[in-house]
Design a protein around this motif. Structure first.
Motif, PDB file in Angstrom:
ATOM      1  N   HIS A 341       0.810  -1.222   0.000  1.00  0.00           N
ATOM      2  CA  HIS A 341       0.000   0.000   0.000  1.00  0.00           C
ATOM      3  C   HIS A 341       0.843   1.271   0.000  1.00  0.00           C
ATOM      4  O   HIS A 341       0.293   2.365  -0.031  1.00  0.00           O
ATOM      5  CB  HIS A 341      -0.909   0.031   1.238  1.00  0.00           C
ATOM      6  CG  HIS A 341      -1.698  -1.225   1.454  1.00  0.00           C
ATOM      7  ND1 HIS A 341      -1.455  -2.075   2.506  1.00  0.00           N
ATOM      8  CD2 HIS A 341      -2.712  -1.770   0.744  1.00  0.00           C
ATOM      9  CE1 HIS A 341      -2.295  -3.097   2.448  1.00  0.00           C
ATOM     10  NE2 HIS A 341      -3.069  -2.935   1.391  1.00  0.00           N
ATOM     11  N   THR A 342       2.158   1.124   0.048  1.00  0.00           N
ATOM     12  CA  THR A 342       3.025   2.293   0.177  1.00  0.00           C
ATOM     13  C   THR A 342       3.531   2.756  -1.182  1.00  0.00           C
ATOM     14  O   THR A 342       3.464   2.022  -2.172  1.00  0.00           O
ATOM     15  CB  THR A 342       4.226   1.970   1.087  1.00  0.00           C
ATOM     16  OG1 THR A 342       4.885   0.795   0.597  1.00  0.00           O
ATOM     17  CG2 THR A 342       3.764   1.734   2.509  1.00  0.00           C
ATOM     18  N   LEU A 343       4.043   3.981  -1.209  1.00  0.00           N
ATOM     19  CA  LEU A 343       4.534   4.564  -2.455  1.00  0.00           C
ATOM     20  C   LEU A 343       5.777   3.805  -2.936  1.00  0.00           C
ATOM     21  O   LEU A 343       6.716   3.587  -2.171  1.00  0.00           O
ATOM     22  CB  LEU A 343       4.878   6.041  -2.232  1.00  0.00           C
ATOM     23  CG  LEU A 343       4.982   6.923  -3.478  1.00  0.00           C
ATOM     24  CD1 LEU A 343       3.633   7.038  -4.161  1.00  0.00           C
ATOM     25  CD2 LEU A 343       5.507   8.299  -3.091  1.00  0.00           C
ATOM     26  N   PRO A 344       5.804   3.412  -4.216  1.00  0.00           N
ATOM     27  CA  PRO A 344       6.933   2.618  -4.727  1.00  0.00           C
ATOM     28  C   PRO A 344       8.111   3.510  -5.129  1.00  0.00           C
ATOM     29  O   PRO A 344       8.437   3.634  -6.323  1.00  0.00           O
ATOM     30  CB  PRO A 344       6.324   1.914  -5.940  1.00  0.00           C
ATOM     31  CG  PRO A 344       5.299   2.875  -6.450  1.00  0.00           C
ATOM     32  CD  PRO A 344       4.736   3.566  -5.232  1.00  0.00           C
ATOM     33  N   ASP A 345       8.761   4.115  -4.150  1.00  0.00           N
ATOM     34  CA  ASP A 345       9.759   5.128  -4.467  1.00  0.00           C
ATOM     35  C   ASP A 345      11.172   4.783  -3.995  1.00  0.00           C
ATOM     36  O   ASP A 345      12.068   5.627  -4.061  1.00  0.00           O
ATOM     37  CB  ASP A 345       9.348   6.475  -3.877  1.00  0.00           C
ATOM     38  CG  ASP A 345       9.135   6.414  -2.373  1.00  0.00           C
ATOM     39  OD1 ASP A 345       9.215   5.305  -1.807  1.00  0.00           O
ATOM     40  OD2 ASP A 345       8.887   7.479  -1.775  1.00  0.00           O
ATOM     41  N   ASP A 346      11.396   3.555  -3.493  1.00  0.00           N
ATOM     42  CA  ASP A 346      12.754   3.201  -3.084  1.00  0.00           C
ATOM     43  C   ASP A 346      12.939   1.693  -3.155  1.00  0.00           C
ATOM     44  O   ASP A 346      11.990   0.932  -3.408  1.00  0.00           O
ATOM     45  CB  ASP A 346      13.062   3.717  -1.676  1.00  0.00           C
ATOM     46  CG  ASP A 346      12.075   3.214  -0.625  1.00  0.00           C
ATOM     47  OD1 ASP A 346      11.491   2.131  -0.831  1.00  0.00           O
ATOM     48  OD2 ASP A 346      11.882   3.908   0.390  1.00  0.00           O
ATOM     49  N   LEU A 347      14.169   1.255  -2.909  1.00  0.00           N
ATOM     50  CA  LEU A 347      14.475  -0.167  -2.990  1.00  0.00           C
ATOM     51  C   LEU A 347      13.808  -0.969  -1.871  1.00  0.00           C
ATOM     52  O   LEU A 347      13.598  -2.174  -2.010  1.00  0.00           O
ATOM     53  CB  LEU A 347      15.996  -0.374  -2.945  1.00  0.00           C
ATOM     54  CG  LEU A 347      16.753  -0.043  -4.236  1.00  0.00           C
ATOM     55  CD1 LEU A 347      18.251  -0.230  -4.029  1.00  0.00           C
ATOM     56  CD2 LEU A 347      16.275  -0.924  -5.372  1.00  0.00           C
ATOM     57  N   GLY A 348      13.468  -0.293  -0.768  1.00  0.00           N
ATOM     58  CA  GLY A 348      12.740  -0.978   0.295  1.00  0.00           C
ATOM     59  C   GLY A 348      11.396  -1.485  -0.203  1.00  0.00           C
ATOM     60  O   GLY A 348      10.971  -2.596   0.128  1.00  0.00           O
TER      61      GLY A 348
END
Length: 403
Positions: A341-348
């Motif tokens: 559900h989170t923003l796909p903005d990093d490698l995490g």
């Protein structure tokens, strides 16, 4: 008294026995590489969507996002999983061969076409019905209109592919001898007018049929025996890869072979020249892999896995987005979960999304178990897992996997 009919969990020995039974039931002359390429193409699309489609929980609404927008250096992921050209290659090959077989048996074109389209569209009714009911129920319960639109758009997005594929299938008698250079020339001129001369954007939709005609007619050429040598595969792979690299590096085409929300140009919606040349490279690689695949598929366990995917290929394709959304919606009860559900903005996010793939696969397995009967029909005879692509195999029982 002990129930002898009770279900028993599969063991390695039982699985090996089942795999050998599938292999033994398969005609020796069957080209198993065709089924493997179809399975790879379907699974590539499924994994690609699961990796680059994010449903971000924003307050009480869900909106789509893509990691390719925030991490454009991940574009090579789309090169691996955007495999539609291979599916159209196999589709053109199988349809052309099937039509020739029907003609040899004296079956009319209409009967052949009805049989193919019936199996193609029978599973669609369940998908459309379920999502019509779901959308109406969500709206009646006061769900956000934007969220409902996002969910329905994602769920029904596979249907555009089926419409194009069905149209090309229906036109197979006209397309079976069409040189792939003709539709390639159409795509080239459309893009030249759109991007080079400032033509209208709507002109790009001419590439929707023309772009997928290229691999489809390559499949027909495969059936005619024109792509049997390795030279054809090498030329397509090298030429397609070089052309795509040049278009991306010097002509301004996006590096991603799938659409990215917010990007001014999509290589896939509608198809661009870069998407088509990339598809040529994929088709070349697929042709080169035929011999290695045939050797690998002599192993019963490998062939059984390929046959299993082909048995439910269309069901897997139609319901994979629903599986993703069902997992996402269920996960909301536990709060905003990373990778879901989170923003796909990093490698995490990317690492968390990889961890969610088995859950998506489990949800898709449930969907496939529930709806695969619509793809296979309600035949009360013992199930067949394979049917040969050759005319004479129509008289020989065996498992059915062709689409």
């Amino acid at each position: 008294m002990r129930d002898r009919t009770a279900w028993k969990a599969p063991t390695p020995s039982r699985l090996r026995t089942a795999a050998h039974r599938v292999a033994a039931a398969t005609q020796a002359e069957r080209d198993r590489a065709v089924d493997a390429l179809r399975a790879f193409a379907i699974l590539g699309v499924v994994l690609g969507h699961w990796l680059v489609t994010a449903l971000v929980a924003d307050g009480g609404a869900l909106r789509t996002a893509s990691p390719l927008r925030f991490m454009p250096w991940l574009a090579p992921v789309s090169w691996v999983f955007q495999t539609l050209a291979v599916f159209f290659l196999v589709g053109g090959h199988v349809a052309t061969k099937g039509l020739a077989s029907a003609r040899a048996r004296g079956a009319p074109y209409g009967q052949w076409l009805r049989a193919r389209l019936d199996r193609l569209f029978r599973p669609v009714a369940a998908l459309v019905t379920l999502w019509t009911v779901a959308a109406c129920s969500l709206l009646a319960a006061g769900a956000d209109t934007g969220t409902v639109h996002t969910l329905v758009k994602l769920a029904l997005s596979p249907l555009w592919f089926l419409l194009v594929f069905a149209a090309l299938t229906a036109a197979t008698p006209l397309l079976s001898r069409l040189n792939p250079l003709w539709p390639l020339a159409v795509v080239l001129h459309v893009d030249l007018i759109r991007f080079g001369l400032g033509g209208p954007a709507w002109l790009g939709w001419l590439n929707l049929p023309a772009g997928w005609l290229v691999p489809y007619t390559l499949g027909a050429a495969w059936t005619r025996g024109e792509l049997d040598g390795r030279r054809a595969g090498r030329v397509l792979l090298a030429g397609g890869a070089a052309a795509t690299a040049g278009l991306v590096a010097w002509a301004g085409y996006p590096a991603s072979m799938v659409g990215v929300p917010g990007a001014p140009v999509s290589n896939l919606d509608p198809p661009t020249l870069a998407a088509v040349t990339f598809g040529l490279a994929q088709c070349g690689l697929a042709l080169l892999l035929r011999a290695p695949l045939r050797r690998a598929l002599r192993r019963p366990s490998v062939w059984a896995a390929v046959a299993l995917v082909n048995l439910a290929a269309l069901t897997i394709f139609l319901w994979h987005q629903t599986a993703l959304m069902a997992t996402t919606a269920t996960g909301l009860f536990a709060g905003r979960l990373p990778g879901l559900h989170t923003l796909p903005d990093d490698l995490g996010w990317a690492a968390a999304r990889l961890a969610w793939l088995p859950v998506f696969a489990l949800a898709l397995t449930v969907c496939a178990a529930a709806f695969r009967v619509l793809e296979q029909g309600r035949d009360r005879r013992p199930p067949r897992l394979v049917r040969s692509h050759r005319p004479e195999a129509a008289r020989t029982p065996g498992p059915r996997v062709d689409a």
